[in-house]
Enzyme design. Sequence first.
Site, PDB file in Angstrom:
ATOM      1  CG  ASP A  30       1.392  19.347   2.323  1.00  0.00           C
ATOM      2  OD1 ASP A  30       1.452  19.618   1.113  1.00  0.00           O
ATOM      3  OD2 ASP A  30       1.738  20.158   3.223  1.00  0.00           O
ATOM      4  CG  ASN A  86      -1.137  24.902  -6.196  1.00  0.00           C
ATOM      5  OD1 ASN A  86      -2.283  25.080  -6.585  1.00  0.00           O
ATOM      6  ND2 ASN A  86      -0.841  24.616  -4.945  1.00  0.00           N
ATOM      7  N   GLY A  92       0.484  29.662  -6.595  1.00  0.00           N
ATOM      8  CA  GLY A  92       0.872  29.145  -5.284  1.00  0.00           C
ATOM      9  C   GLY A  92       1.916  28.055  -5.309  1.00  0.00           C
ATOM     10  CD  GLN A  93       5.346  24.691  -9.314  1.00  0.00           C
ATOM     11  OE1 GLN A  93       4.909  25.240 -10.323  1.00  0.00           O
ATOM     12  NE2 GLN A  93       6.183  23.663  -9.348  1.00  0.00           N
ATOM     13  CB  SER A  94       5.848  27.218  -2.423  1.00  0.00           C
ATOM     14  OG  SER A  94       5.359  26.007  -1.874  1.00  0.00           O
ATOM     15  CG  HIS A  99       4.016  19.278  -5.645  1.00  0.00           C
ATOM     16  ND1 HIS A  99       5.037  20.112  -6.067  1.00  0.00           N
ATOM     17  CD2 HIS A  99       3.120  20.064  -5.030  1.00  0.00           C
ATOM     18  CE1 HIS A  99       4.757  21.347  -5.705  1.00  0.00           C
ATOM     19  NE2 HIS A  99       3.596  21.352  -5.073  1.00  0.00           N
ATOM     20  CG  HIS A 101      -1.294  19.838  -3.554  1.00  0.00           C
ATOM     21  ND1 HIS A 101      -0.837  20.206  -2.312  1.00  0.00           N
ATOM     22  CD2 HIS A 101      -0.617  20.598  -4.445  1.00  0.00           C
ATOM     23  CE1 HIS A 101       0.077  21.159  -2.447  1.00  0.00           C
ATOM     24  NE2 HIS A 101       0.229  21.427  -3.739  1.00  0.00           N
TER      25      HIS A 101
END
Length: 113
Positions: A30, A86, A92-94, A99, A101
């Site tokens: 990340d 997320n 908070g998924q941006s 994906h 984490h």
Amino acid sequence: MNDCIFCRIIKGEIPSKKVYEDEYTYAFEDLNPQAPVHVLVIPKKHIRGLKEAEAVDAEIVGRCHLAAALIAKQRGGEDGYRTVLNVGPGAGQSVFHMHVHLIGGRTLGWPPG
Ligand code: 5GP
Ligand code: ZN
């Protein structure tokens, strides 16, 4: 998906620090790590997020988690680590390419924020 940054990372159009790759998944460090170990595991297939995944994606969702477990084992993190998805902007998924984490290397509080 040409406008998806994670698809572009898989294609090598955007540089990344690769940690692991197989036929179905790609994993990389990340950019903004939240812990000593912070790896993103993504499917090579573009899936927008967990809530958009379908029954046909069941295997790939599982493979992303198994890849995370393998990486955690390689990093000696088996005392404790966390896998997080997320799902949606409210969580908070941006980046809208699914994906997992993989977070570890420090004590992790519960519940998460
Ligand atoms: P989300 O907030 O969608 O759950 O997670 C997206 C993650 O992708 C964030 O932790 C963010 O730091 C990471 N990220 C965003 N853009 C890039 C990038 O171009 N390269 C890397 N390596 N990570 C990225
Ligand atoms: Zn994508």
